[in-house]
Design a protein around this motif. Sequence first.
Motif, PDB file in Angstrom:
ATOM      1  N   THR A  45       0.832  -1.205   0.000  1.00 55.18           N
ATOM      2  CA  THR A  45       0.000   0.000   0.000  1.00 55.18           C
ATOM      3  C   THR A  45       0.867   1.256   0.000  1.00 55.18           C
ATOM      4  OG1 THR A  45      -0.126   0.026   2.414  1.00 55.18           O
ATOM      5  CG2 THR A  45      -1.873  -1.168   1.244  1.00 55.18           C
ATOM      6  N   THR A  46       0.217   2.390  -0.236  1.00 57.17           N
ATOM      7  CA  THR A  46       0.915   3.671  -0.241  1.00 57.17           C
ATOM      8  C   THR A  46      -0.031   4.770   0.221  1.00 57.17           C
ATOM      9  OG1 THR A  46       2.104   5.279  -1.628  1.00 57.17           O
ATOM     10  CG2 THR A  46       0.317   4.064  -2.666  1.00 57.17           C
ATOM     11  N   ASN A  47       0.523   5.821   0.787  1.00 54.64           N
ATOM     12  CA  ASN A  47      -0.256   7.007   1.169  1.00 54.64           C
ATOM     13  C   ASN A  47      -0.004   8.166   0.210  1.00 54.64           C
ATOM     14  OD1 ASN A  47      -1.425   5.800   3.450  1.00 54.64           O
ATOM     15  ND2 ASN A  47       0.377   6.282   4.694  1.00 54.64           N
ATOM     16  N   GLN A  48       0.514   7.844  -0.964  1.00 54.53           N
ATOM     17  CA  GLN A  48       0.851   8.883  -1.935  1.00 54.53           C
ATOM     18  C   GLN A  48      -0.351   9.729  -2.326  1.00 54.53           C
ATOM     19  OE1 GLN A  48       3.179   7.450  -5.234  1.00 54.53           O
ATOM     20  NE2 GLN A  48       2.769   9.235  -6.506  1.00 54.53           N
ATOM     21  N   PHE A  49      -1.537   9.123  -2.319  1.00 55.42           N
ATOM     22  CA  PHE A  49      -2.748   9.850  -2.718  1.00 55.42           C
ATOM     23  C   PHE A  49      -3.685  10.082  -1.537  1.00 55.42           C
ATOM     24  CE2 PHE A  49      -1.437   7.069  -6.309  1.00 55.42           C
ATOM     25  CZ  PHE A  49      -0.898   8.067  -7.116  1.00 55.42           C
ATOM     26  N   GLY A  50      -3.114  10.101  -0.358  1.00 54.79           N
ATOM     27  CA  GLY A  50      -3.922  10.321   0.838  1.00 54.79           C
ATOM     28  C   GLY A  50      -4.212   9.008   1.552  1.00 54.79           C
ATOM     29  N   GLN A  51      -5.054   9.084   2.554  1.00 52.62           N
ATOM     30  CA  GLN A  51      -5.401   7.918   3.371  1.00 52.62           C
ATOM     31  C   GLN A  51      -6.511   7.129   2.683  1.00 52.62           C
ATOM     32  OE1 GLN A  51      -3.775   6.995   6.189  1.00 52.62           O
ATOM     33  NE2 GLN A  51      -2.385   8.726   5.876  1.00 52.62           N
ATOM     34  N   VAL A  52      -6.130   6.187   1.863  1.00 50.77           N
ATOM     35  CA  VAL A  52      -7.094   5.332   1.158  1.00 50.77           C
ATOM     36  C   VAL A  52      -7.071   3.955   1.823  1.00 50.77           C
ATOM     37  CG1 VAL A  52      -7.744   4.320  -1.051  1.00 50.77           C
ATOM     38  CG2 VAL A  52      -6.663   6.580  -0.987  1.00 50.77           C
ATOM     39  N   PRO A  53      -8.216   3.436   2.273  1.00 47.72           N
ATOM     40  CA  PRO A  53      -8.222   2.146   2.983  1.00 47.72           C
ATOM     41  C   PRO A  53      -7.784   0.991   2.087  1.00 47.72           C
ATOM     42  CG  PRO A  53     -10.464   2.866   2.512  1.00 47.72           C
ATOM     43  CD  PRO A  53      -9.565   4.015   2.167  1.00 47.72           C
ATOM     44  N   ASP A  54      -7.322  -0.076   2.752  1.00 52.98           N
ATOM     45  CA  ASP A  54      -6.872  -1.276   2.056  1.00 52.98           C
ATOM     46  C   ASP A  54      -7.981  -2.324   2.097  1.00 52.98           C
ATOM     47  OD1 ASP A  54      -5.205  -3.213   0.860  1.00 52.98           O
ATOM     48  OD2 ASP A  54      -4.507  -3.917   2.811  1.00 52.98           O
ATOM     49  N   VAL A  55      -8.102  -3.098   1.022  1.00 47.82           N
ATOM     50  CA  VAL A  55      -9.164  -4.097   0.946  1.00 47.82           C
ATOM     51  C   VAL A  55      -9.072  -5.105   2.088  1.00 47.82           C
ATOM     52  CG1 VAL A  55      -7.852  -5.645  -0.582  1.00 47.82           C
ATOM     53  CG2 VAL A  55     -10.357  -5.657  -0.655  1.00 47.82           C
ATOM     54  N   PHE A  56      -7.853  -5.392   2.573  1.00 44.51           N
ATOM     55  CA  PHE A  56      -7.705  -6.366   3.656  1.00 44.51           C
ATOM     56  C   PHE A  56      -8.269  -5.843   4.975  1.00 44.51           C
ATOM     57  CE2 PHE A  56      -4.697  -8.094   0.624  1.00 44.51           C
ATOM     58  CZ  PHE A  56      -4.834  -9.462   0.790  1.00 44.51           C
ATOM     59  N   ASP A  57      -8.524  -4.540   5.061  1.00 41.66           N
ATOM     60  CA  ASP A  57      -9.143  -3.981   6.263  1.00 41.66           C
ATOM     61  C   ASP A  57     -10.569  -4.486   6.454  1.00 41.66           C
ATOM     62  OD1 ASP A  57      -6.825  -2.518   6.579  1.00 41.66           O
ATOM     63  OD2 ASP A  57      -7.660  -0.666   5.738  1.00 41.66           O
ATOM     64  N   PHE A  58     -11.181  -4.989   5.387  1.00 39.76           N
ATOM     65  CA  PHE A  58     -12.593  -5.376   5.434  1.00 39.76           C
ATOM     66  C   PHE A  58     -12.789  -6.894   5.489  1.00 39.76           C
ATOM     67  CE2 PHE A  58     -12.213  -1.253   3.414  1.00 39.76           C
ATOM     68  CZ  PHE A  58     -13.201  -0.505   4.056  1.00 39.76           C
ATOM     69  N   VAL A  59     -11.703  -7.661   5.559  1.00 39.39           N
ATOM     70  CA  VAL A  59     -11.797  -9.126   5.613  1.00 39.39           C
ATOM     71  C   VAL A  59     -12.222  -9.577   7.003  1.00 39.39           C
ATOM     72  CG1 VAL A  59     -10.517 -11.281   5.369  1.00 39.39           C
ATOM     73  CG2 VAL A  59     -10.028  -9.380   3.844  1.00 39.39           C
ATOM     74  N   THR A  60     -13.124 -10.562   7.058  1.00 43.76           N
ATOM     75  CA  THR A  60     -13.627 -11.024   8.352  1.00 43.76           C
ATOM     76  C   THR A  60     -13.277 -12.476   8.657  1.00 43.76           C
ATOM     77  OG1 THR A  60     -15.748 -11.597   7.320  1.00 43.76           O
ATOM     78  CG2 THR A  60     -15.562  -9.402   8.326  1.00 43.76           C
ATOM     79  N   THR A  61     -12.840 -13.273   7.659  1.00 44.80           N
ATOM     80  CA  THR A  61     -12.484 -14.670   7.905  1.00 44.80           C
ATOM     81  C   THR A  61     -11.096 -14.964   7.336  1.00 44.80           C
ATOM     82  OG1 THR A  61     -13.362 -15.597   5.834  1.00 44.80           O
ATOM     83  CG2 THR A  61     -14.922 -15.287   7.653  1.00 44.80           C
ATOM     84  N   GLU A  62     -10.448 -15.984   7.899  1.00 43.79           N
ATOM     85  CA  GLU A  62      -9.112 -16.376   7.451  1.00 43.79           C
ATOM     86  C   GLU A  62      -9.162 -16.926   6.027  1.00 43.79           C
ATOM     87  OE1 GLU A  62      -5.091 -16.534   7.646  1.00 43.79           O
ATOM     88  OE2 GLU A  62      -6.475 -15.664   9.127  1.00 43.79           O
ATOM     89  N   GLU A  63     -10.235 -17.658   5.705  1.00 41.17           N
ATOM     90  CA  GLU A  63     -10.357 -18.207   4.359  1.00 41.17           C
ATOM     91  C   GLU A  63     -10.474 -17.098   3.319  1.00 41.17           C
ATOM     92  OE1 GLU A  63     -12.571 -22.013   2.478  1.00 41.17           O
ATOM     93  OE2 GLU A  63     -13.939 -20.445   3.171  1.00 41.17           O
ATOM     94  N   ASP A  64     -11.286 -16.079   3.636  1.00 38.43           N
ATOM     95  CA  ASP A  64     -11.412 -14.950   2.717  1.00 38.43           C
ATOM     96  C   ASP A  64     -10.085 -14.217   2.559  1.00 38.43           C
ATOM     97  OD1 ASP A  64     -14.018 -15.413   2.106  1.00 38.43           O
ATOM     98  OD2 ASP A  64     -14.856 -13.864   3.412  1.00 38.43           O
ATOM     99  N   LYS A  65      -9.322 -14.157   3.636  1.00 37.27           N
ATOM    100  CA  LYS A  65      -8.006 -13.520   3.553  1.00 37.27           C
ATOM    101  C   LYS A  65      -7.118 -14.254   2.560  1.00 37.27           C
ATOM    102  CE  LYS A  65      -3.963 -12.217   6.307  1.00 37.27           C
ATOM    103  NZ  LYS A  65      -3.314 -12.270   7.655  1.00 37.27           N
ATOM    104  N   LYS A  66      -7.146 -15.612   2.592  1.00 36.42           N
ATOM    105  CA  LYS A  66      -6.351 -16.400   1.650  1.00 36.42           C
ATOM    106  C   LYS A  66      -6.826 -16.183   0.213  1.00 36.42           C
ATOM    107  CE  LYS A  66      -3.311 -18.766   4.030  1.00 36.42           C
ATOM    108  NZ  LYS A  66      -1.857 -18.629   3.754  1.00 36.42           N
ATOM    109  N   VAL A  67      -8.129 -16.080   0.037  1.00 36.13           N
ATOM    110  CA  VAL A  67      -8.694 -15.831  -1.297  1.00 36.13           C
ATOM    111  C   VAL A  67      -8.192 -14.490  -1.827  1.00 36.13           C
ATOM    112  CG1 VAL A  67     -10.824 -15.332  -2.565  1.00 36.13           C
ATOM    113  CG2 VAL A  67     -10.727 -17.273  -0.981  1.00 36.13           C
ATOM    114  N   LEU A  68      -8.222 -13.480  -0.963  1.00 34.69           N
ATOM    115  CA  LEU A  68      -7.753 -12.162  -1.389  1.00 34.69           C
ATOM    116  C   LEU A  68      -6.260 -12.168  -1.673  1.00 34.69           C
ATOM    117  CD1 LEU A  68      -9.687  -9.613   0.857  1.00 34.69           C
ATOM    118  CD2 LEU A  68     -10.350 -10.646  -1.309  1.00 34.69           C
ATOM    119  N   GLU A  69      -5.499 -12.927  -0.886  1.00 29.72           N
ATOM    120  CA  GLU A  69      -4.066 -13.029  -1.149  1.00 29.72           C
ATOM    121  C   GLU A  69      -3.797 -13.613  -2.524  1.00 29.72           C
ATOM    122  OE1 GLU A  69      -2.344 -15.309   1.958  1.00 29.72           O
ATOM    123  OE2 GLU A  69      -2.241 -13.643   3.380  1.00 29.72           O
TER     124      GLU A  69
END
Length: 356
Positions: free
Chosen positions: A250-274
Amino acid sequence: MMSHNLREDEYFGTGLLVLRLASPLLFLLVFLGLAAAQTTDFKGETVTIQIGYGPGGGYDTYGRALARHYGRFIPGNPAVVAKNMPGAGSLRVANHIYNLTARDGVEIGLIAASTALEALMGNDQAKFDVTRFGWIGSMNQDVSFCGVWQGPGVAASFPDMLKLESKELIFGSAGPAAISHQHPLILRNVFKANIRVIAGYEGQRGVNLAMQRGEVNGACALFVSSINAQWWPHVQSGQLRLFLQMGPKTTNQFGQVPDVFDFVTTEEDKKVLELHFKQTILGRPFMTSPNLPKERLAVLRKAFLDTMKNREFLADAQKMNLDIDIATAEEVEQLLKEFVGYPKNVIEKARAAIGR
């Protein structure tokens, strides 16, 4: 000098016999010498870089920047020509490069990282084994954003898009194999964002024009390098609002933009996003046919690294606002092998996330 123990006819007969016996060995040595020269020297040849997207976008800019300098670092200094071969989010180029033979001219493909995994994601139009390509490397390990064009009723933040009463947002893409297509589908299928995707645009420039015409509301696969080179005036004015970064980098070059991983709620979904979003580490990878001799591939890999370190090339890249943060061929291969080795349940859910 002729031997006194042999008559002249016997001497020359013996010489011809030696020559006949030596000829196969001489021929083999000459053949191997020529083969070695062809393997390591590209003099008089043309190396073609097939860019999987249309003119004017980030892929095109990177591909042509490499083409301008690459030939100086390849033995024999061949001509290097960049061509555009858009189609199916660069899947057309991947299939084309995979099917080249050792007798064909030297061609290098530039594709989306997501396209490299199309076969793994169940796309029967991906006619290749990703582990067999001759990977050369990537010029940048980029950070990807999603953004929306501001207008009446358009949600300005990702949490707003998750609300039941939110307006459906339409995202434009090049094709199902492209990150621009898959990332918004993941937001819809994993997070239930009210998003629809329309494919068929010729790269991000086509999507940009579609947003300005009001045909679509947003786009994903907005890389930092592309934003700096093409989208910055729209971001700076607030017309294009970046609402989500697609991690893991991630980067803050364009301001404070949230990361998609901030919204993950399960470990399986985290692996899918990875599995989907770690592809951005590959950036825009270059590869050759599996049938290119290994010696020639090694030469092209070295020339790629030498180009990336060259002051003249780096100065040219800076003028074009191109970020250079390379991934080596070995790093690309290692990450792809990691993806292929993910558990079956994660791969199946990753396929479902992009509608497969």
